[in-house]
Write an enzyme that holds these catalytic residues in place. Structure first.
Site, PDB file in Angstrom:
ATOM      1  CG  ASP A 172     -42.537  26.848  18.031  1.00 40.79           C
ATOM      2  OD1 ASP A 172     -41.329  26.549  17.899  1.00 40.79           O
ATOM      3  OD2 ASP A 172     -42.917  28.028  18.180  1.00 40.79           O
TER       4      ASP A 172
HETATM    5  C1  BGC Z   1     -39.798  29.484  18.165  1.00 32.69           C
HETATM    6  C2  BGC Z   1     -39.916  29.248  16.686  1.00 32.69           C
HETATM    7  C3  BGC Z   1     -38.624  28.744  16.133  1.00 32.69           C
HETATM    8  C4  BGC Z   1     -38.245  27.472  16.863  1.00 32.69           C
HETATM    9  C5  BGC Z   1     -36.990  26.832  16.362  1.00 32.69           C
HETATM   10  C6  BGC Z   1     -39.222  28.280  18.886  1.00 32.69           C
HETATM   11  O1  BGC Z   1     -38.920  28.572  20.206  1.00 32.69           O
HETATM   12  O2  BGC Z   1     -41.059  29.802  18.680  1.00 32.69           O
HETATM   13  O3  BGC Z   1     -40.306  30.430  16.044  1.00 32.69           O
HETATM   14  O4  BGC Z   1     -38.724  28.529  14.754  1.00 32.69           O
HETATM   15  O5  BGC Z   1     -38.081  27.792  18.232  1.00 32.69           O
HETATM   16  O6  BGC Z   1     -35.875  27.536  16.688  1.00 32.69           O
END
Ligand code: BGC
Length: 702
Positions: free
Chosen positions: A262
């Site tokens: 993530d």
């Molecule tokens: C979120 C994810 C997301 C990623 C990319 C993160 O802050 O937890 O779910 O896919 O950002 O935007």
């Protein structure tokens, strides 16, 4: 394309580049992309930038084409960039949030939403969507419950599967299909206290019985990617957790696609105080078979050194890069690096009338009618209606995670009802109640809830009561003997005890681009509401987390005279509105419950049959639910679990028969090692309109 051959030509730097994902802002100043996090600009050299493998988000087809062209003309091996983005419930046409989708109990809705989202997003050349979120969610304080499918693992499985299939269909190579990345492995939906990014601490039994189900459904549906969670799992941050990402994900669940961290989470393993520094984080990430690092640059900065030091093996890098290149190849990027991007289609397809119409249609089944005394809804066209509340003129109905949806194009409730030709007026809800005269109105319609930016990532709340003094209007209208209906806009279950004496309450969540038009369809009676809750609505904050499928205890609250039982001395144990609950304009009566046999064996199945009568003058859908309790087993089991449901259309004043086939599969459970267990003995079969009002029949597995 021969991937092995490309791999053999790649330098170590080029391989490391493939394992990096950065936002487009490194290439494009003022990119229109919305990033869910702070941008941490690392110092990447121009050489490093032109070796990077994938991009997080892209604004539109123009940005994509320019970026890809620029990249390819500066890259030695010309391996195309892969663009990934959060397409969660629509791209330009915005559909109901996932939590609302699940309330339809109709997974075709999730499939159709994923289809249109994929078709629209691909106009900008996006190849992977970071969706669906397969985290089980039981704590409404957590703002991301809006992005999930509720508290039940079975329902979650069905919706995750349908969503993956909707994005990918049978082949990600074909135009209009995206690769799906499941997230967030694992347990991200269970942060302590509902506080986003907080510690997750669950037993392996809980994990395998409940939390793993969504991810597994995504893997089985063929999802190409898996994102690791921000949280620690069993004490180790997910992105560096070998036991989780290799032993469980790769070996037990047989996932062989691409893994990605993530946002910045590999580096955050240092803040977790488990990795010592970026080099250590990179080492642990590689050992956890994490293929792509999103945003942070532990890999870029340290993989080389780790190989030179003999700490990690080049074969691990080769395997990771092979998986990444294979995904690019499966998406057809080597032949078609612009991935069907099209300015023309972007104009013609995105947010086109047909898609908007679909958004309106699919929103209908997602609304949940929580209360409807004296048939307050549907409204009568001759009624004089006063609208009150902060959401009367609010057009931001998209809900979080809809960065390409343009809220300004949506209609407010007032506009939508005006268009219906109704006699509606509104009053400023911030006024003193006593200054608003209610006499001339037949119905007071309050539009209450929370703003769309109050749920979603990093939107945890410690209080789920309606805020901004909203409840005063319900009380004032009731004190003045007026009929009051409430329409709720929100991304999570709220505490509704303060407004429970309203005559009618309609839960609409965030329904997207056509929210208020779809709501008007229900208010006017053109559409009969049929959704049911997929998260319990608590009576008060202290009950949270509250979910219907909790384990048995040694002192359950069966006898209310016994003080030494599991209960609150100041509040009931039960939810205000339980899982599976929802009303309709029709009245359904369940009768003639029958079972074909009370004995089941490994070989035979049995049928449960029930008649549902629509005792009203309006056609409607009913969601008939089947729950099972394993009466005695070697370990504690939930008091009941949803095992099947059927949604059926029943014409007015007619009766339909529903048959559920029960087989061994419905009677198995997963133990703390992830093994499927069957234990002979008694099982309680329960069927009814929600998780509380159930008819029970005992059967025995021999
Ligand atoms: C979120 C994810 C997301 C990623 C990319 C993160 O802050 O937890 O779910 O896919 O950002 O935007």
């Amino acid at each position: 394309m021969d991937i092995k051959q490309i791999l053999s030509k790649m330098s170590l730097d080029e391989k490391i580049g493939q394992m990096m994902q950065i936002p487009p802002n490194y290439f494009i100043e003022n990119s229109t992309v919305e990033i869910a996090g702070n941008i941490y600009y690392s110092k990447l050299t121009s050489d490093q930038k032109f070796k990077v493998g994938s991009i997080l988000g892209v604004g539109n087809s123009d940005e994509m084409e320019k970026l890809q062209r620029n990249y390819l003309s500066n890259s030695r091996l010309k391996i195309p960039l892969l663009f990934m983005a959060d397409i969660i419930h629509g791209y330009e046409t915005i559909f109901p949030i996932p939590l609302a989708q699940s309330c339809s109990f109709n997974d075709n809705i999730a499939f159709n939403i994923a289809r249109i989202s994929a078709i629209e997003a691909q106009t900008a050349g996006i190849g992977v969507t970071f969706s669906p979120m397969a985290d089980l969610t039981r704590d409404p304080r957590w703002g991301r419950v809006m992005e999930g499918y509720g508290e039940d693992p079975y329902l979650l499985e069905r919706f995750v599967k349908a969503t993956v299939q909707g994005y990918q269909q049978d082949d990600i190579l074909k135009e209009g299909n995206l690769a799906s990345c499941i997230k967030h492995f694992a347990g991200y939906g269970a942060p302590i206290g509902g506080l986003d990014y907080n510690t997750v601490d669950m037993s392996l039994l809980e994990f395998y019985q409940n939390y793993v189900k969504g991810y597994k459904a995504g893997i089985n549906a063929g999802a190409q990617m898996m994102m690791s969670a921000f949280n620690a799992f069993n004490g180790v941050p997910a992105s560096i957790n070998k036991e989780l990402m290799v032993d469980i994900l790769r070996d037990k669940l047989n996932f062989n696609g691409v893994t990605i961290t993530d946002y910045n989470s590999l580096k955050e393993s240092i803040t977790h105080r488990v990795a010592i520094n970026k080099k250590h984080a990179a080492e642990l990430g590689i050992k956890a078979m994490i293929d792509i690092e999103m945003v942070s640059t532990c890999y870029a900065d340290f993989i080389k050194e780790l190989i030179n030091d003999g700490i990690i093996n080049i074969s691990d890098i080769n395997n990771a890069v092979f998986r990444i290149l294979k995904l690019k190849n499966d998406l057809g990027l080597f032949e078609n690096p612009y991935n069907y991007t099209s300015k023309l289609k972007e104009k013609e397809i995105n947010r086109c009338e047909a898609h908007l119409q679909k958004a309106r249609e699919l929103a209908h089944e997602c609304m949940v009618l929580l209360k409807n005394d004296n048939n307050t809804f549907p409204i009568k066209t001759n009624q004089k209606i006063l609208l009150l509340g902060p959401f009367v003129n609010e057009y931001r109905t998209n809900g979080a995670w809809s960065w390409r949806g343009n809220n300004h194009k949506n209609r407010s409730l007032y506009e939508s009802l005006k268009l219906e030709g109704l006699q509606v007026e509104y009053a400023d809800y911030t006024e003193q109640t006593s200054t608003v005269k209610l006499d001339k109105y037949d119905l007071i319609l309050c539009a209450l809830g929370e703003y769309e930016n109050e749920s979603g990532e990093a939107k945890s709340k410690s209080d789920l009561h309606l805020n901004y003094d909203q409840t005063k209007w319900v009380k004032y209208a009731k004190d003045n003997h007026k009929k009051v209906a409430v329409i709720l806009y929100n991304g999570r279950p709220l505490i509704l005890t303060d407004i429970i004496n309203a005559d009618t309450i309609l839960e609409t969540w965030f329904l997207g681009s056509k929210a208020n038009e779809a709501i008007a369809d229900v208010l006017m009676g053109r559409v009969n509401p049929c959704g049911k809750l997929t998260m319990s609505f608590p009576l008060n904050m202290g009950q949270i987390p509250i979910y219907y499928n909790h384990f048995s205890t040694g002192r359950p609250r069966v006898n209310s005279n016994d003080p030494f039982t599991s209960y609150y001395i100041d509040c009931d144990n039960s939810a205000l509105f339980p899982f599976g609950y929802g009303l309709s304009y029709s009245t359904f009566v369940y009768k003639n419950h029958k079972i074909s046999n009370t004995v089941i064996t490994e070989k035979n199945t049995i049928n449960y049959q029930v008649d549902i009568e629509n005792k009203s003058n309006i056609d409607g859908y009913e969601i008939v639910q089947l729950y099972i309790q394993d009466v005695v087993s070697n370990i504690t089991r939930p008091i009941k679990e949803l095992k099947n449901y059927k949604k059926l259309f029943i014409e007015k004043n007619t009766t339909k028969t529903v048959t559920f086939e029960i087989s061994l599969r419905d009677l198995t459970y997963t133990n703390n090692k992830g093994q499927q267990i069957v234990e002979k003995g008694e099982f309680l079969i329960m069927v009814g309109p929600n998780s509380i009002d159930l008819h029970q029949i005992m059967i025995e597995l021999q």
